[in-house]
Scaffold this motif. Structure first.
Motif, PDB file in Angstrom:
ATOM      1  N   UNK A   1       0.801  -1.223   0.000  1.00 36.85           N
ATOM      2  CA  UNK A   1       0.000   0.000   0.000  1.00 36.85           C
ATOM      3  C   UNK A   1       0.837   1.278   0.000  1.00 36.85           C
ATOM      4  N   UNK A   2       2.093   1.191  -0.403  1.00 37.31           N
ATOM      5  CA  UNK A   2       2.935   2.381  -0.478  1.00 37.31           C
ATOM      6  C   UNK A   2       4.070   2.128  -1.469  1.00 37.31           C
ATOM      7  N   UNK A   3       4.873   3.174  -1.701  1.00 32.18           N
ATOM      8  CA  UNK A   3       6.047   3.013  -2.548  1.00 32.18           C
ATOM      9  C   UNK A   3       5.777   3.087  -4.035  1.00 32.18           C
ATOM     10  N   UNK A   4       4.554   3.386  -4.430  1.00 30.77           N
ATOM     11  CA  UNK A   4       4.186   3.566  -5.842  1.00 30.77           C
ATOM     12  C   UNK A   4       2.944   4.443  -5.879  1.00 30.77           C
ATOM     13  N   UNK A   5       2.602   4.996  -7.026  1.00 31.27           N
ATOM     14  CA  UNK A   5       1.478   5.930  -7.067  1.00 31.27           C
ATOM     15  C   UNK A   5       0.174   5.309  -6.568  1.00 31.27           C
ATOM     16  N   UNK A   6      -0.623   6.123  -5.887  1.00 31.95           N
ATOM     17  CA  UNK A   6      -1.914   5.665  -5.372  1.00 31.95           C
ATOM     18  C   UNK A   6      -2.797   5.148  -6.496  1.00 31.95           C
TER      19      UNK A   6
ATOM     20  N   UNK B   1      -6.036  11.667  -3.590  1.00 32.39           N
ATOM     21  CA  UNK B   1      -4.607  11.960  -3.523  1.00 32.39           C
ATOM     22  C   UNK B   1      -4.220  13.011  -2.494  1.00 32.39           C
ATOM     23  N   UNK B   2      -4.963  13.050  -1.404  1.00 28.06           N
ATOM     24  CA  UNK B   2      -4.518  13.815  -0.243  1.00 28.06           C
ATOM     25  C   UNK B   2      -4.731  15.310  -0.315  1.00 28.06           C
TER      26      UNK B   2
ATOM     27  N   UNK C   1      -3.633  17.790  -1.926  1.00 29.93           N
ATOM     28  CA  UNK C   1      -3.731  18.534  -3.184  1.00 29.93           C
ATOM     29  C   UNK C   1      -4.910  18.114  -4.049  1.00 29.93           C
ATOM     30  N   UNK C   2      -5.720  17.194  -3.551  1.00 31.72           N
ATOM     31  CA  UNK C   2      -6.863  16.662  -4.295  1.00 31.72           C
ATOM     32  C   UNK C   2      -8.136  17.312  -3.752  1.00 31.72           C
ATOM     33  N   UNK C   3      -8.805  18.083  -4.591  1.00 32.58           N
ATOM     34  CA  UNK C   3      -9.968  18.847  -4.116  1.00 32.58           C
ATOM     35  C   UNK C   3     -11.108  17.954  -3.638  1.00 32.58           C
ATOM     36  N   UNK C   4     -11.116  16.670  -4.012  1.00 41.48           N
ATOM     37  CA  UNK C   4     -12.176  15.753  -3.585  1.00 41.48           C
ATOM     38  C   UNK C   4     -11.808  14.974  -2.319  1.00 41.48           C
TER      39      UNK C   4
ATOM     40  N   UNK D   1       2.973   7.595   6.445  1.00 40.77           N
ATOM     41  CA  UNK D   1       2.262   8.356   7.470  1.00 40.77           C
ATOM     42  C   UNK D   1       2.391   9.863   7.208  1.00 40.77           C
ATOM     43  N   UNK D   2       1.330  10.565   7.512  1.00 38.77           N
ATOM     44  CA  UNK D   2       1.242  12.008   7.299  1.00 38.77           C
ATOM     45  C   UNK D   2       1.182  12.390   5.824  1.00 38.77           C
ATOM     46  N   UNK D   3       0.961  11.412   4.949  1.00 36.52           N
ATOM     47  CA  UNK D   3       0.654  11.664   3.531  1.00 36.52           C
ATOM     48  C   UNK D   3      -0.744  11.083   3.308  1.00 36.52           C
ATOM     49  N   UNK D   4      -1.804  11.894   3.554  1.00 39.56           N
ATOM     50  CA  UNK D   4      -3.158  11.359   3.724  1.00 39.56           C
ATOM     51  C   UNK D   4      -3.867  10.978   2.418  1.00 39.56           C
TER      52      UNK D   4
END
Length: 210
Positions: free
Chosen positions: A9-14, A46-47, A49-52, A92-95
């Protein structure tokens, strides 16, 4: 150090993780029995910066705090009276998170139908529907790591989609800067995808490879 399970669940694009989740088996060992199904529809958020996203512009509340957890944690939230199941991804802390929007019932199907008081594709063809079908009726699992939770994604048992289709997300503010971005992923032809038109359904193989 992250476990092998968390590393999925990490280390590559969501967006890549959201597509890779299609076909994976989600299960819930509930008080009245085990339920589960294959994931057929996901959305990537995408955390900050993602308006949704619930974390847009750094918004951070007690309600959404789980989004700031470890990769593979559960983010269960309620909207319009329905519970929805997000998986926390990235560091963590990258929501960032991935919403499960549809599953194809595979385990405890009669129990899932009883939870929903209905049959057919409407059992699990939407984010609130699938959570209710699994037998989850509260936020008690919010913030728990899936790896040690009764609600988890089985990364070892899965089906392979024949084709993945990318579309705009559903139910987000289209006036927002990211509202129209193609961050929803579906198994083409699967009848349990929300809003799937009957003429587009693959009623024989449900969109899976042999």
């Amino acid at each position: 150090m992250l476990s092998e399970y968390q590393q999925f669940f990490t280390g590559r694009p969501t967006i890549a993780i959201a597509q890779d989740l299609l076909g994976k088996l989600v299960t819930y060992d509930g008080p009245d029995g085990k339920t589960g199904g294959y994931i057929v529809e996901t959305e990537a958020y995408l955390g900050e910066n993602d308006s949704a996203s619930h974390a847009f512009n750094g918004r951070r509340t007690g309600y959404s705090e789980s989004l700031y957890g470890q990769p593979g944690d559960i983010y269960l939230y309620q909207i319009r009276g329905h519970y929805c199941f997000d998986i926390v991804v990235q560091d963590p802390n990258e929501p960032q998170g991935i919403l499960l929007r549809g599953i194809e019932p595979a385990i405890g199907t009669d129990l899932m139908a009883a939870h929903r008081k209905m049959g057919g594709v409407n059992i699990t063809n939407g984010p609130g529907k699938l959570v209710q079908a699994l037998g989850i009726h509260s936020r008690s699992l919010d913030g728990r790591p899936m790896e040690t939770s009764p609600l988890r994604v089985d990364l070892e048992h899965f089906k392979i989609p024949r084709e993945i289709i990318t579309t705009q997300r559903i139910g987000v503010n289209m006036q927002g800067k990211d509202g129209a971005k193609p961050q929803r992923f579906i198994v083409a032809g699967n009848p349990y995808v929300s809003g799937m038109r009957k003429r587009m359904m693959d009623l024989e193989k449900h969109g899976w490879k042999d």
